[in-house]
Scaffold this motif. Structure first.
Motif, PDB file in Angstrom:
ATOM      1  N   ASP A 197      32.911  38.206   8.941  1.00 22.66           N
ATOM      2  CA  ASP A 197      33.601  39.514   9.543  1.00 22.66           C
ATOM      3  C   ASP A 197      35.291  38.864   9.346  1.00 22.66           C
ATOM      4  O   ASP A 197      35.618  40.064  10.005  1.00 22.66           O
ATOM      5  CB  ASP A 197      32.496  39.740  10.553  1.00 22.66           C
ATOM      6  CG  ASP A 197      32.503  38.993  11.493  1.00 22.66           C
ATOM      7  OD1 ASP A 197      31.757  37.830  11.421  1.00 22.66           O
ATOM      8  OD2 ASP A 197      32.670  39.140  12.484  1.00 22.66           O
ATOM      9  N   ARG A 204      38.285  40.700   8.875  1.00 28.86           N
ATOM     10  CA  ARG A 204      39.341  41.522  10.031  1.00 28.86           C
ATOM     11  C   ARG A 204      40.980  40.919   8.891  1.00 28.86           C
ATOM     12  O   ARG A 204      41.139  41.395   9.605  1.00 28.86           O
ATOM     13  CB  ARG A 204      38.744  40.840  10.998  1.00 28.86           C
ATOM     14  CG  ARG A 204      37.365  41.923  11.964  1.00 28.86           C
ATOM     15  CD  ARG A 204      37.622  42.895  11.762  1.00 28.86           C
ATOM     16  NE  ARG A 204      38.838  43.396  13.089  1.00 28.86           N
ATOM     17  CZ  ARG A 204      38.609  43.831  14.228  1.00 28.86           C
ATOM     18  NH1 ARG A 204      36.805  43.146  14.505  1.00 28.86           N
ATOM     19  NH2 ARG A 204      39.410  43.537  15.277  1.00 28.86           N
ATOM     20  N   SER A 236      43.936  43.088   8.297  1.00 27.71           N
ATOM     21  CA  SER A 236      45.175  43.106   9.408  1.00 27.71           C
ATOM     22  C   SER A 236      46.483  42.482   9.331  1.00 27.71           C
ATOM     23  O   SER A 236      47.590  42.547   9.757  1.00 27.71           O
ATOM     24  CB  SER A 236      44.385  41.878  10.653  1.00 27.71           C
ATOM     25  OG  SER A 236      43.086  42.721  11.255  1.00 27.71           O
TER      26      SER A 236
END
Ligand code: PBG
Length: 327
Positions: A255, A259, A263
């Protein structure tokens, strides 16, 4: 439209169809293979907790790296194991240090191979911590100078890229400045940006003889439950001059990989660490899982999560399967 018009199984019916609709594929170019270098000649000692991985002297390393390169793997990551450890990790920045010798040999014999060096003190210090100890604590700011010296000595030896793994604050800036000051403006930094305090480094610490002699690494490596903090760490490392950011370990942190991928518009590396490798090998030996399939599933999962680059002890085995067209 739903069943019976729509049937997911149609596209799973034959291997040709499955291959056509496959969303993620592994390439030998995705991988970085880690090596452990030791002093001496003709040394090739298997690391008991990491089957198929060895302590290699520089001459043997050159041979092994040629095989890795021949498989289409573009880069290697070097870890050095010094003969002598001391409180300051002096060998880490010595011109005659083991990593510096290894880099010179590899760049001479395999100029096209990308040679990346791990920048950290834990393999070189007698206390096994990643920084300098002052009053029983790992001191941040005094460590930066040693890390910068180490990175510079790797660049002087010919490294293409340096990879600071210590998790001190401000190390990327310190390394970038040291490199730039001496004209190494084109040597890139892959920062271990989100590196967690993890149980999965166990076999590596045996291989590098780098387990901390007291305490643990929780005051500098990240707390496993945190993901927002990982994004802050990545942002800071990029501001300080990192070119590639890494999440480590990979499997319990997919995860985080996702992310970070979503980002930031920079290459993201994931480190499929020693414990993740050794668990598969152990379970395969016991006959509890099919090691080859587990390996491919894990590597594919890391790539699917968003990693552009996978640092993995499986690189060689996986690259062979890819080259043989079996993946
Ligand atoms: C050094 C370093 C570690 C690893 C990579 N660089 C160990 C640690 O932080 O204790 C772990 C790699 C692996 O487990 O494969 N700081």
């Amino acid at each position: 439209m739903a069943f019976p018009q729509n049937r997911g199984r149609r596209l799973r019916r034959t291997e040709a169809i499955r291959a056509m609709v496959r969303e993620t594929s592994l390439s030998t170019r995705d991988f970085i293979f880690p090596f452990f270098v030791v002093h001496g000649r003709g040394v090739k000692r298997e690391i008991p907790s990491m089957p198929g991985n060895f302590h290699l002297s520089v001459d043997e390393l050159a041979r092994e790296a040629a095989l890795v390169s021949g498989l289409g793997i573009p880069a290697v990551l070097l870890f050095g194991i010094p003969d002598k450890k001391d409180p300051l990790g002096k060998e880490s920045y010595s011109e005659r240090g083991i990593v510096q010798q290894a880099v010179r040999a590899l760049k001479k014999e395999l100029p096209d191979l990308c040679v990346i060096t791990d920048v950290c003190l834990c393999e070189y210090t007698d206390h096994g911590h990643c920084g300098m100890i002052i009053d029983g604590r790992v001191d941040n700011d005094s460590t930066l100078e040693l890390l910068a010296k180490q990175a510079l000595s790797h660049a002087e030896a010919g490294a293409d890229m340096v990879a600071p793994s210590d998790m001190m604050d401000g190390r990327v800036r310190a390394v970038r400045e040291a490199l730039d000051e001496k004209g190494f403006t084109e040597i890139s930094i892959m920062s271990y940006a989100a590196k967690y305090s993890s149980s999965f480094y166990g076999p590596f610490r045996e291989a590098a003889e780098s387990a901390p002699a007291f305490g643990d690494r929780k005051t500098y490596q990240m707390d496993p439950p945190n993901v927002r903090e990982a994004l802050r760490e990545v942002a800071l490392d990029l501001e300080e001059g990192a070119d590639i950011v890494m999440v480590k370990p990979a499997l319990a942190y997919l995860d985080v990989v996702r992310r970070v991928r979503e980002s930031f518009n920079v290459p993201v590396a994931a480190y499929n660490v020693s414990g993740e490798f050794s668990m598969v090998k152990a379970a395969d030996r016991l006959g509890w899982v099919d090691g080859e399939r587990a390996m491919l599933e894990i590597l594919t999962g890391i790539k699917r999560a968003g990693a552009d680059i996978i640092i993995t002890y499986f690189a060689r085995e996986a690259a062979k399967l890819i080259q043989e067209g079996r993946v």
